[in-house]
Design a protein around this motif. Structure first.
Motif, PDB file in Angstrom:
ATOM      1  N   ALA A  21      29.528  -2.143 -22.156  1.00 49.08           N
ATOM      2  CA  ALA A  21      28.086  -2.188 -21.897  1.00 49.08           C
ATOM      3  C   ALA A  21      27.361  -3.049 -22.922  1.00 49.08           C
ATOM      4  N   ARG A  22      27.739  -2.910 -24.189  1.00 50.65           N
ATOM      5  CA  ARG A  22      27.083  -3.706 -25.241  1.00 50.65           C
ATOM      6  C   ARG A  22      27.327  -5.190 -25.044  1.00 50.65           C
ATOM      7  N   ASP A  23      28.537  -5.531 -24.602  1.00 50.40           N
ATOM      8  CA  ASP A  23      28.895  -6.946 -24.485  1.00 50.40           C
ATOM      9  C   ASP A  23      28.064  -7.685 -23.436  1.00 50.40           C
ATOM     10  N   VAL A  24      27.430  -6.946 -22.515  1.00 48.55           N
ATOM     11  CA  VAL A  24      26.570  -7.612 -21.524  1.00 48.55           C
ATOM     12  C   VAL A  24      25.092  -7.342 -21.803  1.00 48.55           C
ATOM     13  N   GLY A  25      24.795  -6.829 -22.985  1.00 47.52           N
ATOM     14  CA  GLY A  25      23.403  -6.719 -23.394  1.00 47.52           C
ATOM     15  C   GLY A  25      22.765  -5.356 -23.251  1.00 47.52           C
ATOM     16  N   HIS A  26      23.488  -4.345 -22.786  1.00 49.67           N
ATOM     17  CA  HIS A  26      22.917  -3.010 -22.690  1.00 49.67           C
ATOM     18  C   HIS A  26      22.983  -2.290 -24.032  1.00 49.67           C
ATOM     19  N   LYS A  27      22.161  -1.267 -24.190  1.00 48.05           N
ATOM     20  CA  LYS A  27      22.213  -0.409 -25.366  1.00 48.05           C
ATOM     21  C   LYS A  27      23.137   0.759 -25.038  1.00 48.05           C
ATOM     22  N   ALA A  28      24.169   0.941 -25.855  1.00 49.86           N
ATOM     23  CA  ALA A  28      25.140   2.003 -25.585  1.00 49.86           C
ATOM     24  C   ALA A  28      25.506   2.697 -26.882  1.00 49.86           C
ATOM     25  N   ASP A  29      25.308   4.007 -26.913  1.00 57.78           N
ATOM     26  CA  ASP A  29      25.667   4.831 -28.067  1.00 57.78           C
ATOM     27  C   ASP A  29      26.741   5.836 -27.658  1.00 57.78           C
ATOM     28  N   VAL A  30      27.394   6.398 -28.668  1.00 57.38           N
ATOM     29  CA  VAL A  30      28.379   7.459 -28.425  1.00 57.38           C
ATOM     30  C   VAL A  30      27.998   8.674 -29.262  1.00 57.38           C
ATOM     31  N   LEU A  31      28.293   9.848 -28.729  1.00 53.97           N
ATOM     32  CA  LEU A  31      28.042  11.096 -29.441  1.00 53.97           C
ATOM     33  C   LEU A  31      29.285  11.973 -29.345  1.00 53.97           C
ATOM     34  N   TYR A  32      29.755  12.405 -30.500  1.00 52.19           N
ATOM     35  CA  TYR A  32      30.912  13.292 -30.569  1.00 52.19           C
ATOM     36  C   TYR A  32      30.442  14.721 -30.770  1.00 52.19           C
ATOM     37  N   GLY A  33      30.305  15.431 -29.632  1.00 49.75           N
ATOM     38  CA  GLY A  33      29.968  16.842 -29.715  1.00 49.75           C
ATOM     39  C   GLY A  33      31.037  17.650 -30.396  1.00 49.75           C
ATOM     40  N   THR A  34      32.258  17.126 -30.421  1.00 48.04           N
ATOM     41  CA  THR A  34      33.355  17.799 -31.110  1.00 48.04           C
ATOM     42  C   THR A  34      33.062  17.975 -32.597  1.00 48.04           C
ATOM     43  N   PHE A  35      32.350  17.022 -33.198  1.00 53.56           N
ATOM     44  CA  PHE A  35      31.996  17.129 -34.612  1.00 53.56           C
ATOM     45  C   PHE A  35      30.892  18.160 -34.848  1.00 53.56           C
ATOM     46  N   LEU A  36      30.147  18.500 -33.799  1.00 50.14           N
ATOM     47  CA  LEU A  36      29.017  19.409 -33.933  1.00 50.14           C
ATOM     48  C   LEU A  36      29.402  20.860 -33.631  1.00 50.14           C
ATOM     49  N   MET A  37      30.654  21.080 -33.289  1.00 49.77           N
ATOM     50  CA  MET A  37      31.180  22.429 -33.069  1.00 49.77           C
ATOM     51  C   MET A  37      31.596  22.998 -34.416  1.00 49.77           C
ATOM     52  N   PRO A  38      31.050  24.147 -34.823  1.00 53.34           N
ATOM     53  CA  PRO A  38      31.458  24.721 -36.108  1.00 53.34           C
ATOM     54  C   PRO A  38      32.963  24.956 -36.154  1.00 53.34           C
ATOM     55  N   PRO A  39      33.594  24.703 -37.283  1.00 52.15           N
ATOM     56  CA  PRO A  39      35.039  24.952 -37.397  1.00 52.15           C
ATOM     57  C   PRO A  39      35.351  26.435 -37.228  1.00 52.15           C
ATOM     58  N   GLY A  40      36.616  26.699 -36.894  1.00 50.79           N
ATOM     59  CA  GLY A  40      37.033  28.086 -36.811  1.00 50.79           C
ATOM     60  C   GLY A  40      37.692  28.469 -35.508  1.00 50.79           C
ATOM     61  N   MET A  41      37.746  27.547 -34.544  1.00 53.81           N
ATOM     62  CA  MET A  41      38.425  27.878 -33.294  1.00 53.81           C
ATOM     63  C   MET A  41      39.915  28.069 -33.555  1.00 53.81           C
ATOM     64  N   SER A  42      40.500  29.056 -32.906  1.00 48.85           N
ATOM     65  CA  SER A  42      41.927  29.308 -33.042  1.00 48.85           C
ATOM     66  C   SER A  42      42.716  28.212 -32.339  1.00 48.85           C
ATOM     67  N   PHE A  43      44.008  28.151 -32.647  1.00 41.05           N
ATOM     68  CA  PHE A  43      44.876  27.186 -31.985  1.00 41.05           C
ATOM     69  C   PHE A  43      44.859  27.403 -30.477  1.00 41.05           C
ATOM     70  N   GLU A  44      44.892  28.698 -30.056  1.00 44.61           N
ATOM     71  CA  GLU A  44      44.901  29.019 -28.641  1.00 44.61           C
ATOM     72  C   GLU A  44      43.618  28.567 -27.955  1.00 44.61           C
ATOM     73  N   GLN A  45      42.487  28.695 -28.647  1.00 47.00           N
ATOM     74  CA  GLN A  45      41.228  28.254 -28.057  1.00 47.00           C
ATOM     75  C   GLN A  45      41.137  26.740 -27.999  1.00 47.00           C
ATOM     76  N   LEU A  46      41.644  26.075 -29.042  1.00 46.25           N
ATOM     77  CA  LEU A  46      41.526  24.625 -29.099  1.00 46.25           C
ATOM     78  C   LEU A  46      42.453  23.938 -28.101  1.00 46.25           C
TER      79      LEU A  46
END
Length: 639
Positions: A34-59
């Protein structure tokens, strides 16, 4: 972008549940397109916004996405947590006591809070009016409900915002099913999006017709849900841009997941060249059906160099299988570079397990530090049934060569296969008990029935019956089976004969053997052979006894050398000059002592060669170039 197309403002989102330290190559590529043709494109990692602590089974298990259900569906959290615990307990072999169950309820309640915190943080990171379209990358089932939960909040806050889903969790019938279950979604890309993302995004935002865009499921007030036909597979791999990983690295640095080595991803190929010949029966990777496609060697080397410049210590190939041409052209170039510059990064590849010793040496010389070789079993009968194109002895050899050249191996034992018997499992246990000095499997994994696998395409042929959603999926999606059967990538099932008590006991024994193997390997169980001029010296180290040195006599040393790789009795005899009877006698003596493994009159020494040199064993030569004998090619075992 032509003069008639407005500049789009696009945000691409990677939500839990996913490994929080890994980037999402798909959104990075689409954003750059998208950027290469002139659009504005951002990315957001919601994974980084999840508090740590999920178990292996949950992850890594099905249960992970359930923690977003109370927020999405407005459920009573205590009742829902207890129902989750009860449902999970019903599927477990061993029961938990009441205090453990109470702890599990508390764990779920804390995870519900973590999911809400993640959603709140995501909303805070997305200003009102900042974007025309928000796209969600959905890998298999794990990210469906978390993505829908954020999409729902965004739509409630900003009704005119366009929401697009795509990814491996949106293929086939899953695409329209997502639209049916989650009204906040406007459209779903149900295949590879490289060539389609921009046309879809531009048409959605401009409210233009979508009926001419292939591989799209979408909704209209007039017609309800519409599904457009599929298009030919994307075949312009070398046209893809290099992703800009700076936003990922910046978001990672500001998160609780900032420590540890940086892993960045590149794509050298799509599909599977082995799958073009024989699609492994259990494999549900849809791209296998689309044919094998790969980039040229220069493009792959450019991508790897691009990632190293970003500071990647680990370079992760998303390829389902290492291209044999890349083995021939990419790896030697990397080996030469490493010899000259000694860079610190390591590569990860998925490979075919029956590669030659020289191929493993070449991988090590090129900086491949970890591989996933598809070692699902050590039973040749099972491997033949699932069409892996490898024998049990070749699987063991793969572990041995990786140990020889210090390559970590990521693999699991697949149990619950159609046609599997208790006797077959126990025979495999006998083999596994000889391998505790080699890298241990991660787990004994029950067979999963995945969409797009040959098993799913023709279940009756394999004795697979009673296909239905898991009880846990009914809880997660709060939906009926008729929809869930299309919405979910993985479904529950039964196999004829697999409810036999003796068979179930053998499956439990496999799981216990995996745990024993892990324990012994971590504790330092090793078996080496040092080839000296005076004869071979075996070194066995166990946690209980420490190192034991066993010098081998001349004939025994010669036999040991001759079965370093897989060899028949006749071949070993010819190489050593011994009679076949004398050769067999020595081999059987080795076998009794757990030093060699035999299958169909083929033998393999289990002792790991010491002081092996990857460069010398790879065939690179002084100039760092392979012999001109054609590409390195594993034996293609057609079954």
């Amino acid at each position: 972008m032509n003069s008639e197309t407005a500049v789009l403002r696009v945000l691409l989102v990677h939500m839990p549940i996913a490994n929080p330290v890994l980037p999402n190559l798909a959104i990075e590529l689409l954003a750059q397109i998208a950027r290469d043709v002139g659009h504005k494109a951002d990315v957001l990692y919601g994974t980084f916004l999840m508090p740590p602590g999920m178990s292996f089974e949950q992850l890594y298990g099905m249960v992970g996405q359930s923690v977003f259900a109370p927020d999405y569906f407005g459920l009573d959290e205590v009742d829902y947590a207890q129902t989750l615990v009860d449902t999970i307990a019903d599927k477990q072999v061993s029961t938990k006591n009441e205090s453990d169950m109470a702890d599990s309820v508390v764990d779920f309640l804390m995870s519900f809070d973590a999911a809400k915190i993640c959603l709140d943080r995501c909303i805070d990171q997305i200003p009102v009016g900042a974007y025309d379209l928000i796209g969600f990358s959905v890998a298999f089932d794990a990210q469906k409900l978390p993505s829908a939960a954020l999409a729902r909040r965004l739509k409630l806050r900003e009704p005119g915002l366009k929401i697009l889903f795509g990814g491996t969790g949106c293929d086939g019938e899953m695409a329209p099913a997502l639209l049916e279950r989650f009204p906040e979604i406007d459209a779903v890309l149900k295949g590879e999006g490289d060539a389609l993302f921009l046309p879809v995004a531009e048409a959605l935002v401009a409210n233009r017709a979508l009926d001419k865009i292939g591989q799209l499921a979408w909704r209209t007030p007039e017609s309800g849900i519409c599904v457009n036909p599929d298009r030919p597979a994307f075949n312009r791999m070398d046209s893809l841009p290099e992703p800009d990983y700076r936003p990922f690295l910046e978001q990672r640095a500001a998160s609780p997941y900032a420590t540890g080595p940086v892993t960045l991803m590149f794509e050298g190929s799509r599909g599977c060249w082995w799958g073009d010949k024989q699609h492994c029966e259990f494999c549900g990777i849809r791209a296998v059906r689309l044919g094998f496609r790969s980039r040229d060697a220069d493009g792959v080397l450019k991508s790897i160099d691009h990632l190293v410049r970003f500071g990647a210590q680990s370079v992760y190939a998303t390829d389902a299988i290492l291209d044999l041409n890349h083995m021939r052209n990419v790896l030697p170039a990397l080996a030469r570079k490493r010899r000259q510059e000694t860079p610190a990064w390591k590569l990860f590849y998925e490979i075919k397990s029956n590669a030659k010793r020289s191929d493993y040496a070449l991988m090590a010389a090129a900086g491949v530090g970890a591989v996933q070789p598809g070692i699902e079993s050590f039973s040749s009968a099972a491997l033949k049934r699932i069409r892996k194109g490898a024998t049990g002895l070749q699987q063991v050899a793969a572990l041995k060569w990786c140990a020889t050249y210090d390559i970590n191996v990521i693999f699991g034992i697949l149990v619950g296969l159609p046609g599997e018997s208790a006797r077959e499992l126990r025979e495999m246990i006998a083999t596994m008990r000889r391998l505790h000095h080699l890298c241990a499997p991660v787990a004994a994994n029950p067979l999963a029935l995945h969409s797009f696998s040959p098993y799913a395409a023709d279940p009756a042929k394999h004795g697979i019956r009673d296909i239905a959603p898991f009880p846990l999926q009914r809880l997660i999606y709060q939906s009926e089976d008729v929809l869930l059967s299309r919405l979910c990538y993985e479904l529950d099932f039964r196999i004829e004969g697999h409810d036999d008590p003796d068979y179930l006991a053998a499956r439990d024994e496999i799981a216990q053997e995996v745990l024993a193997w892990q324990s012994e390997y971590v504790s330092g169980h090793r078996l080496f052979v040092l080839d000296r001029t005076s004869g071979a010296l075996l070194v066995r180290r166990t946690p209980e006894r420490g190192p034991t040195l066993t010098p081998l006599e001349r004939d025994h040393s010669a036999v040991m050398r001759a079965c370093t790789g897989i060899a028949s009795t006749g071949k070993i005899a010819a190489q050593t000059g011994l009679s076949e009877a004398a050769t067999r006698q020595i081999l059987e003596e080795f076998s009794e002592n757990g030093i060699v493994l035999e299958e169909s009159d083929n033998w393999l020494s289990l002792a790991v060669p010491q002081n092996a040199c990857a460069w010398n064993d790879s065939g690179l030569g002084e100039e760092g170039r392979l012999d001109a004998d054609g590409p390195a090619t594993p034996a293609l075992v057609m079954t």
